[in-house]
Design an enzyme around this catalytic site. Structure first.
Site, PDB file in Angstrom:
ATOM      1  N   HIS A 106       0.847  -1.195   0.000  1.00  0.00           N
ATOM      2  CA  HIS A 106       0.000   0.000   0.000  1.00  0.00           C
ATOM      3  C   HIS A 106       0.881   1.243   0.000  1.00  0.00           C
ATOM      4  CE1 HIS A 106      -3.194  -2.761   0.742  1.00  0.00           C
ATOM      5  NE2 HIS A 106      -2.662  -3.162   1.876  1.00  0.00           N
ATOM      6  N   HIS A 269       3.077  -7.664   1.688  1.00  0.00           N
ATOM      7  CA  HIS A 269       2.435  -8.658   2.556  1.00  0.00           C
ATOM      8  C   HIS A 269       1.411  -9.464   1.774  1.00  0.00           C
ATOM      9  CE1 HIS A 269      -0.006  -5.008   2.717  1.00  0.00           C
ATOM     10  NE2 HIS A 269      -1.060  -5.774   2.916  1.00  0.00           N
ATOM     11  N   ARG A 288      -0.406  -4.586  -6.479  1.00  0.00           N
ATOM     12  CA  ARG A 288      -0.203  -6.029  -6.379  1.00  0.00           C
ATOM     13  C   ARG A 288       1.143  -6.432  -6.957  1.00  0.00           C
ATOM     14  NH1 ARG A 288      -5.437  -5.091  -7.114  1.00  0.00           N
ATOM     15  NH2 ARG A 288      -6.790  -5.894  -5.474  1.00  0.00           N
TER      16      ARG A 288
HETATM   17 ZN    ZN Z   1      -3.034  -5.135   2.558  1.00  0.00          ZN
END
Ligand code: ZN
Length: 419
Positions: A106, A269, A288
C-alpha cells in the site's frame, strides 16, 4: 431526528474467490451458502456500506455512509468531522481466507495523492483494470488473528533469504543468493523483482522446479519447512504465477488467536490462510506484486515498496485495565482494542464513533431511555459519539472495538469509569 446512541449493523459480505465458505457463517450464526465468504465489511465504504437497523424502527435499515453524509456531526461527532471530514475514517472487517490473497503493497498518503491525481489527469477510468489509485488516501492496516493464521510480511533478512534460496537449489535462484551476500538488499531485491515480474518472467518449468523444491524442503523439516509448506500451497493455488518468487523473499509468519500484525505503507504482505479481524484506513489503494490474476504495475510497485529487511513484529494487545487491551499502532485513522466486559456494567461517554464486534460470548448495551441491545456472538453495533452515557455488560464476552486513533486517543471512551 432522534437517532439512538447505538444500532445493530447489517453487514455486506464480499464473495472473493479466496474466501472460506464456512468461517464467517460460523461466526455470525448464518447458514453457509456454499459460496466463498471472504470478508465481512463493517463500515461506511461507499462500495459496500453496512446498514443500520435502528432499534426504534424509524425509517428501516439505512446505509451508514448515507446516514453519515446526512448527519455528519450526529453520526461522527464534530471532532472526527474536523479531523477527517464527513466520512468514517476506518473500515473494519472480518477476513476469512482459505487460500492466499494477492501479494500486495500500500502507498503512503503522499504517493497515493500524487498517483491518484496523475491517473485522474490521464483520464484512466476508476473501474479500468489497469487503474491503480482508487482514491487519494493511504491504507495502513492491522490484522488480529482469531485462530491459527498464516501470512507473509516484509522482506526477510538477506542472509536468511540467501540460505533459503541455496537450500531450494534451483538454478534460477542461485545467482540471487550470491548477490544477496555480496550487495545491499536494497539494490538486489528491486532488481530481482523487476526481473521476475517483468523483464524475464520465470517459465512454467522453472516455477515447477521451484515448487518441487518447496515440497522437498517442507517434507525434510528444518528452519524453512513451515514457510516452504505455505509457499507450496500458494504455488498450487496460483499455478504459473511469477509472484511465487517474490513471496520467497518475504517473512513467513504464523499467528495464534490474539496476535496481530501492523502493515504500514510500503511493507509487502500477503495473507495465506486463517480468520482475523482487520482494521484499516478507508482506502482501496493496493499495488499487487503477484499471486493474483489482476494487473501488476511493476514500475508503480517498485516505486512504493520499502526494501527494508528484518524480522516481522508480531503484536499482542497491551493490557489497559482488566477490561480493555489495546493493539498498539501509529495509525491516525483507527485504533483497535479488545474488550472483555463482565456482569458489572462498564459505563462510558464516547467522543468518537465506534464499531463493536462480539467475537465470543454475549454482551449487552444499555443507554437510559432506549431499549437494551443484545449482542450475541457475531453481532456488531455502531455507536455514535456524544449521545450520552452507554453501559456495557457481558457473559464470557470478547469484543473487538474499532474507533479513531491518536490524537483523540486520550478520550475515545472505554475504559474510563465503572458503575
Ligand atoms: Zn493489505
Amino acid at each position: 431526528m432522534s437517532l439512538p446512541p447505538f444500532a445493530l449493523l447489517h453487514n455486506p459480505v464480499r464473495p472473493y474467490a479466496w474466501g472460506s465458505p464456512t468461517a464467517i457463517p460460523a461466526l455470525t450464526g448464518t447458514a453457509p451458502t456454499g459460496a466463498p465468504q471472504a470478508e465481512l465489511w463493517m463500515g461506511a465504504h461507499p462500495s459496500a456500506p453496512s446498514e443500520l437497523l435502528a432499534p426504534d424502527g424509524a425509517g428501516g435499515p439505512q446505509p451508514l455512509d448515507e446516514l453519515i453524509q446526512r448527519y455528519p456531526n450526529a453520526m461522527l461527532g464534530p471532532d472526527t468531522v474536523g479531523r477527517f471530514g464527513p466520512a468514517l475514517p476506518f473500515l473494519f472487517k472480518v477476513l476469512a481466507a482459505d487460500r492466499a490473497l494477492s501479494l500486495q503493497v500500500h502507498p503512503t498518503r503522499t504517493q497515493a495523492a500524487a498517483g491518484y491525481a496523475a491517473e485522474e489527469a490521464r483520464g484512466v477510468p476508476l473501474d479500468a483494470p489497469e487503474r491503480v489509485f482508487k482514491d487519494p488516501g493511504h491504507k495502513p492496516e492491522l490484522i488480529c488473528a482469531l485462530g491459527d493464521f498464516e501470512a507473509l510480511c516484509g522482506f526477510r533478512p538477506a542472509p536468511d533469504t540467501a540460505r533459503l534460496l541455496d537450500a531450494l537449489a534451483v538454478p534460477l535462484l542461485a545467482r540471487w543468493a550470491d548477490d544477496l551476500r555480496a550487495h545491499p538488499a536494497a539494490e538486489v531485491l528491486p532488481a530481482l523483482l523487476r526481473r521476475v515480474l517483468a523483464e524475464d518472467r520465470p517459465t512454467g518449468p522453472q516455477l515447477r522446479d521451484i515448487t518441487r523444491a518447496l515440497h522437498r524442503l517442507a517434507a525434510e523439516g528444518g528452519p524453512f519447512a513451515e514457510a516452504c509448506a505455505g509457499y507450496a500451497r500458494a504455488a498450487a493455488q496460483y499455478p504459473g504465477d511469477p509472484g511465487l518468487v517474490a513471496a520467497l523473499l518475504l517473512n513467513h509468519v504464523r499467528l495464534t488467536a490474539g496476535q496481530a500484525l501492523y502493515l504500514d505503507a510500503g511493507v509487502p504482505h500477503a495473507y495465506l490462510r486463517g480468520v482475523g479481524v482487520e482494521l484499516m484506513a478507508n482506502s482501496d489503494n493496493v499495488l499487487r506484486c503477484g499471486l493474483t490474476p489482476k494487473h501488476v504495475d511493476v514500475d508503480g510497485l517498485l516505486a512504493v515498496t520499502s526494501f527494508h529487511t528484518g524480522e516481522p513484529q508480531v503484536l499482542t494487545a497491551l493490557p489497559g485495565d482488566r477490561f480493555e487491551d489495546e493493539f498498539p499502532s501509529p495509525a491516525e485513522e483507527f485504533r483497535l482494542s479488545r474488550l472483555r466486559p463482565g456482569p458489572a456494567a462498564v459505563r462510558a461517554e464516547l467522543p468518537t464513533p465506534q464499531i463493536l464486534l462480539c467475537a465470543e460470548g454475549r454482551a449487552r448495551l444499555h443507554a437510559p431511555g432506549f431499549a437494551d441491545l443484545d449482542l450475541p456472538r457475531g453481532a456488531s453495533v455502531y455507536l455514535r459519539p456524544g449521545a450520552g452515557p452507554v453501559e456495557l455488560t457481558g457473559r464470557g464476552a470478547e469484543l473487538f472495538r474499532a474507533t479513531t486513533g491518536a490524537p483523540a486517543q486520550a478520550g475515545t471512551g472505554w475504559p474510563n469509569s465503572r458503575s
